[in-house]
Design a protein around this motif. Structure first.
Motif, PDB file in Angstrom:
ATOM      1  N   GLU A 173       0.847  -1.197   0.000  1.00 27.69           N
ATOM      2  CA  GLU A 173       0.000   0.000   0.000  1.00 27.69           C
ATOM      3  C   GLU A 173       0.879   1.243   0.000  1.00 27.69           C
ATOM      4  O   GLU A 173       1.837   1.342   0.772  1.00 27.69           O
ATOM      5  N   VAL A 174       0.542   2.212  -0.862  1.00 21.71           N
ATOM      6  CA  VAL A 174       1.316   3.439  -0.981  1.00 21.71           C
ATOM      7  C   VAL A 174       0.447   4.633  -0.598  1.00 21.71           C
ATOM      8  O   VAL A 174      -0.695   4.744  -1.048  1.00 21.71           O
ATOM      9  N   ARG A 175       1.015   5.509   0.214  1.00 22.61           N
ATOM     10  CA  ARG A 175       0.347   6.756   0.591  1.00 22.61           C
ATOM     11  C   ARG A 175       1.263   7.916   0.206  1.00 22.61           C
ATOM     12  O   ARG A 175       2.463   7.891   0.498  1.00 22.61           O
ATOM     13  N   THR A 176       0.683   8.963  -0.414  1.00 23.44           N
ATOM     14  CA  THR A 176       1.496  10.071  -0.921  1.00 23.44           C
ATOM     15  C   THR A 176       0.936  11.423  -0.466  1.00 23.44           C
ATOM     16  O   THR A 176       0.562  12.259  -1.296  1.00 23.44           O
ATOM     17  N   PRO A 177       0.875  11.677   0.830  1.00 23.69           N
ATOM     18  CA  PRO A 177       0.379  12.987   1.276  1.00 23.69           C
ATOM     19  C   PRO A 177       1.327  14.104   0.839  1.00 23.69           C
ATOM     20  O   PRO A 177       2.553  13.935   0.842  1.00 23.69           O
ATOM     21  N   ALA A 178       0.760  15.221   0.464  1.00 20.37           N
ATOM     22  CA  ALA A 178       1.579  16.363   0.038  1.00 20.37           C
ATOM     23  C   ALA A 178       2.180  17.087   1.222  1.00 20.37           C
ATOM     24  O   ALA A 178       3.218  17.745   1.106  1.00 20.37           O
ATOM     25  N   ARG A 179       1.536  16.989   2.378  1.00 21.27           N
ATOM     26  CA  ARG A 179       2.048  17.620   3.603  1.00 21.27           C
ATOM     27  C   ARG A 179       1.533  16.844   4.801  1.00 21.27           C
ATOM     28  O   ARG A 179       0.540  16.112   4.708  1.00 21.27           O
ATOM     29  N   LEU A 180       2.194  17.030   5.940  1.00 21.07           N
ATOM     30  CA  LEU A 180       1.836  16.252   7.124  1.00 21.07           C
ATOM     31  C   LEU A 180       1.671  17.092   8.388  1.00 21.07           C
ATOM     32  O   LEU A 180       0.933  16.704   9.285  1.00 21.07           O
ATOM     33  N   ARG A 181       2.344  18.204   8.462  1.00 22.66           N
ATOM     34  CA  ARG A 181       2.485  18.894   9.746  1.00 22.66           C
ATOM     35  C   ARG A 181       1.148  19.206  10.404  1.00 22.66           C
ATOM     36  O   ARG A 181       0.978  18.977  11.599  1.00 22.66           O
ATOM     37  N   ARG A 182       0.177  19.706   9.650  1.00 23.66           N
ATOM     38  CA  ARG A 182      -1.100  20.096  10.258  1.00 23.66           C
ATOM     39  C   ARG A 182      -2.256  19.229   9.774  1.00 23.66           C
ATOM     40  O   ARG A 182      -3.421  19.598   9.938  1.00 23.66           O
ATOM     41  N   ASP A 183      -1.949  18.092   9.203  1.00 25.20           N
ATOM     42  CA  ASP A 183      -2.982  17.216   8.652  1.00 25.20           C
ATOM     43  C   ASP A 183      -3.381  16.185   9.715  1.00 25.20           C
ATOM     44  O   ASP A 183      -2.817  15.087   9.785  1.00 25.20           O
TER      45      ASP A 183
ATOM     46  N   ALA B 254      -5.982  14.358   9.969  1.00 27.83           N
ATOM     47  CA  ALA B 254      -6.510  13.112   9.412  1.00 27.83           C
ATOM     48  C   ALA B 254      -5.369  12.165   9.052  1.00 27.83           C
ATOM     49  O   ALA B 254      -5.456  10.948   9.276  1.00 27.83           O
ATOM     50  N   ALA B 255      -4.287  12.715   8.507  1.00 31.14           N
ATOM     51  CA  ALA B 255      -3.122  11.887   8.185  1.00 31.14           C
ATOM     52  C   ALA B 255      -2.483  11.337   9.454  1.00 31.14           C
ATOM     53  O   ALA B 255      -2.027  10.186   9.487  1.00 31.14           O
ATOM     54  N   HIS B 256      -2.457  12.148  10.513  1.00 28.95           N
ATOM     55  CA  HIS B 256      -1.909  11.677  11.795  1.00 28.95           C
ATOM     56  C   HIS B 256      -2.729  10.504  12.321  1.00 28.95           C
ATOM     57  O   HIS B 256      -2.175   9.483  12.776  1.00 28.95           O
ATOM     58  N   ALA B 257      -4.034  10.647  12.256  1.00 24.58           N
ATOM     59  CA  ALA B 257      -4.919   9.584  12.759  1.00 24.58           C
ATOM     60  C   ALA B 257      -4.767   8.311  11.936  1.00 24.58           C
ATOM     61  O   ALA B 257      -4.745   7.196  12.482  1.00 24.58           O
ATOM     62  N   ALA B 258      -4.651   8.459  10.615  1.00 27.42           N
ATOM     63  CA  ALA B 258      -4.480   7.293   9.750  1.00 27.42           C
ATOM     64  C   ALA B 258      -3.165   6.586  10.036  1.00 27.42           C
ATOM     65  O   ALA B 258      -3.073   5.350   9.979  1.00 27.42           O
TER      66      ALA B 258
ATOM     67  N   VAL C 218       7.267   0.150  14.630  1.00 30.18           N
ATOM     68  CA  VAL C 218       8.296   1.127  14.280  1.00 30.18           C
ATOM     69  C   VAL C 218       7.990   1.681  12.892  1.00 30.18           C
ATOM     70  O   VAL C 218       7.314   1.033  12.083  1.00 30.18           O
ATOM     71  N   ALA C 219       8.455   2.884  12.634  1.00 27.85           N
ATOM     72  CA  ALA C 219       8.414   3.460  11.285  1.00 27.85           C
ATOM     73  C   ALA C 219       9.851   3.712  10.849  1.00 27.85           C
ATOM     74  O   ALA C 219      10.653   4.238  11.621  1.00 27.85           O
ATOM     75  N   VAL C 220      10.171   3.316   9.635  1.00 23.26           N
ATOM     76  CA  VAL C 220      11.510   3.498   9.074  1.00 23.26           C
ATOM     77  C   VAL C 220      11.471   4.654   8.093  1.00 23.26           C
ATOM     78  O   VAL C 220      10.630   4.682   7.185  1.00 23.26           O
ATOM     79  N   VAL C 221      12.387   5.605   8.253  1.00 20.29           N
ATOM     80  CA  VAL C 221      12.434   6.795   7.407  1.00 20.29           C
ATOM     81  C   VAL C 221      13.782   6.842   6.695  1.00 20.29           C
ATOM     82  O   VAL C 221      14.832   6.696   7.334  1.00 20.29           O
ATOM     83  N   ALA C 222      13.757   7.039   5.388  1.00 19.25           N
ATOM     84  CA  ALA C 222      14.990   7.123   4.592  1.00 19.25           C
ATOM     85  C   ALA C 222      14.792   8.149   3.489  1.00 19.25           C
ATOM     86  O   ALA C 222      14.147   7.858   2.475  1.00 19.25           O
ATOM     87  N   ALA C 223      15.303   9.358   3.700  1.00 23.01           N
ATOM     88  CA  ALA C 223      15.213  10.414   2.679  1.00 23.01           C
ATOM     89  C   ALA C 223      13.779  10.603   2.206  1.00 23.01           C
ATOM     90  O   ALA C 223      13.505  10.661   1.009  1.00 23.01           O
ATOM     91  N   TYR C 224      12.863  10.744   3.148  1.00 20.08           N
ATOM     92  CA  TYR C 224      11.441  10.858   2.813  1.00 20.08           C
ATOM     93  C   TYR C 224      11.128  12.179   2.129  1.00 20.08           C
ATOM     94  O   TYR C 224      10.446  12.232   1.111  1.00 20.08           O
TER      95      TYR C 224
ATOM     96  N   PRO D 187       5.638  15.431  12.120  1.00 15.92           N
ATOM     97  CA  PRO D 187       5.238  16.153  13.318  1.00 15.92           C
ATOM     98  C   PRO D 187       5.299  15.244  14.540  1.00 15.92           C
ATOM     99  O   PRO D 187       5.343  14.008  14.415  1.00 15.92           O
ATOM    100  N   PRO D 188       5.293  15.820  15.751  1.00 12.97           N
ATOM    101  CA  PRO D 188       5.368  15.011  16.969  1.00 12.97           C
ATOM    102  C   PRO D 188       4.300  13.915  17.027  1.00 12.97           C
ATOM    103  O   PRO D 188       4.575  12.814  17.511  1.00 12.97           O
ATOM    104  N   ALA D 189       3.102  14.209  16.535  1.00 19.47           N
ATOM    105  CA  ALA D 189       2.033  13.211  16.593  1.00 19.47           C
ATOM    106  C   ALA D 189       2.398  11.938  15.848  1.00 19.47           C
ATOM    107  O   ALA D 189       1.961  10.840  16.226  1.00 19.47           O
ATOM    108  N   MET D 190       3.222  12.050  14.807  1.00 23.17           N
ATOM    109  CA  MET D 190       3.635  10.872  14.054  1.00 23.17           C
ATOM    110  C   MET D 190       4.922  10.273  14.611  1.00 23.17           C
ATOM    111  O   MET D 190       5.091   9.047  14.637  1.00 23.17           O
ATOM    112  N   LEU D 191       5.831  11.122  15.073  1.00 25.83           N
ATOM    113  CA  LEU D 191       7.063  10.605  15.661  1.00 25.83           C
ATOM    114  C   LEU D 191       6.787   9.712  16.867  1.00 25.83           C
ATOM    115  O   LEU D 191       7.513   8.747  17.119  1.00 25.83           O
ATOM    116  N   GLU D 192       5.729  10.039  17.594  1.00 32.14           N
ATOM    117  CA  GLU D 192       5.431   9.324  18.836  1.00 32.14           C
ATOM    118  C   GLU D 192       4.466   8.160  18.646  1.00 32.14           C
ATOM    119  O   GLU D 192       4.214   7.398  19.584  1.00 32.14           O
ATOM    120  N   ALA D 193       3.919   7.990  17.437  1.00 36.35           N
ATOM    121  CA  ALA D 193       2.880   6.980  17.246  1.00 36.35           C
ATOM    122  C   ALA D 193       3.395   5.540  17.306  1.00 36.35           C
ATOM    123  O   ALA D 193       2.801   4.703  18.005  1.00 36.35           O
TER     124      ALA D 193
END
Length: 303
Positions: A58-68, A70-74, A82-88, A93-99
């Motif tokens: 499954e691929v998700r391509t949000p254009a922005r995340l900081r104030r979204d 709905a994207a945080h909830a999803a 864990v979430a793996v990040v590589a040159a994203y 935002p904190p809501a996603m870093l802590e999820a």
């Protein structure tokens, strides 16, 4: 382990493929949205997007995340370990870093705390570092300031280029990530000493100033290709320098010296340009290009 993968360019693809091959449950892949590319400017997915589709993820391509929100909830609803990040390419935002239960882990292409920021591979070559490497770190709100889980060095050969180092660190990052997920090593704070930053590159970073030392200009050519591309300005054109080597010679900076290729005097020493490309033209050996294009006795220095 149930995880999300967040990355966009070629650098991140080996890590995604390694996770899938190792049997980890990749709940979702986040990457940059498709953007216009090529002569037709048709929208094209990024390398991670293409790899994820090939793997049936499954691929998700949000254009922005900081104030979204709905994207945080999803993202929280994925129930990640864990979430793996590589040159994203997007700040989390904190809501996603802590999820995720174990947080977000970043594959960073340097030996932190050296070369925090967007262009660590180019910075290592540009500054003549003897080594580079990969750090697996747990992310926090600061710019690449989080504690380290694993790191491994790679020695840089004398004439290392950005494409060479990119590929070395991309493969190393995939391997270190699997090791970190298997061992879950304790997080170690980064040293306070030795912090350096590698800001995002701009087109102007590729401009060659003949008043600099030849050794520094040689590093710039090797660091800035393929992007933003080392170049100099001549007769209203930005001529790309694809390959060059230091040479002997002394004259005012910018003077075209006799010899093979296009040898230009620098602030100290000289630089022999061996492969060049004019705008809209194919790449050519400097000798062949000079037979049909007059560079004159001197190349201009930037004002």
């Amino acid at each position: 382990m149930r995880l999300a993968f967040m990355g966009s360019p070629d650098f991140a693809v080996p890590a995604l493929r390694a996770l899938h091959a190792a049997g980890h449950e990749v709940a979702a892949v986040y990457c940059q949205p498709p953007r216009p590319a090529g002569r037709g400017q048709l929208e094209a997915p990024c390398p991670v997007h293409r790899a994820a589709l090939e793997l049936g993820l499954e691929v998700r391509t949000p254009a922005r995340l900081r104030r979204d929100e709905a994207a945080h909830a999803a993202f929280r609803a994925l129930g990640l370990e864990v979430a793996v990040v590589a040159a994203y390419g997007l700040l989390l935002p904190p809501a996603m870093l802590e999820a995720p239960a174990l947080g977000c882990w970043n594959i960073h292409a340097s030996l932190l705390p050296r070369w925090r920021g967007a262009a660590p591979i180019q910075a290592a070559i540009l500054h003549g570092d003897a080594e580079s490497g990969v750090t697996i770190m747990r992310m926090e709100e600061g710019l690449d300031t989080g504690p380290m889980l694993l790191r491994e060095a790679v020695a840089l050969p004398p004439r290392a280029t950005t494409p060479w180092l990119h590929d070395q660190l991309s493969d190393l990052g995939a391997r270190l990530l699997l090791e970190a997920l298997a061992a879950r090593p304790p997080a170690v704070p980064q040293p306070e000493a030795g912090v350096t930053y590698a800001p995002k590159l701009a087109k102007a970073d590729g401009l060659l100033d003949w008043r600099a030392d030849a050794a520094a200009l040689d590093r710039r050519v090797r660091a800035m290709n393929p992007w933003p591309g080392a170049h100099f300005l001549h007769a209203g054109e930005a001529v790309r320098v694809l390959e060059a080597v230091p040479a002997e010679g002394a004259a005012p900076p910018g003077t075209v010296l006799p010899g093979p290729g296009l040898t230009v005097a620098c602030g100290a020493g000289a630089l022999r340009l061996t492969r060049l490309q004019r705008p809209g033209r194919p790449a050519m050996d400097a000798d062949a290009l000079r037979r049909g294009f007059d560079f004159g006795p001197c190349l201009a220095t930037p004002s």
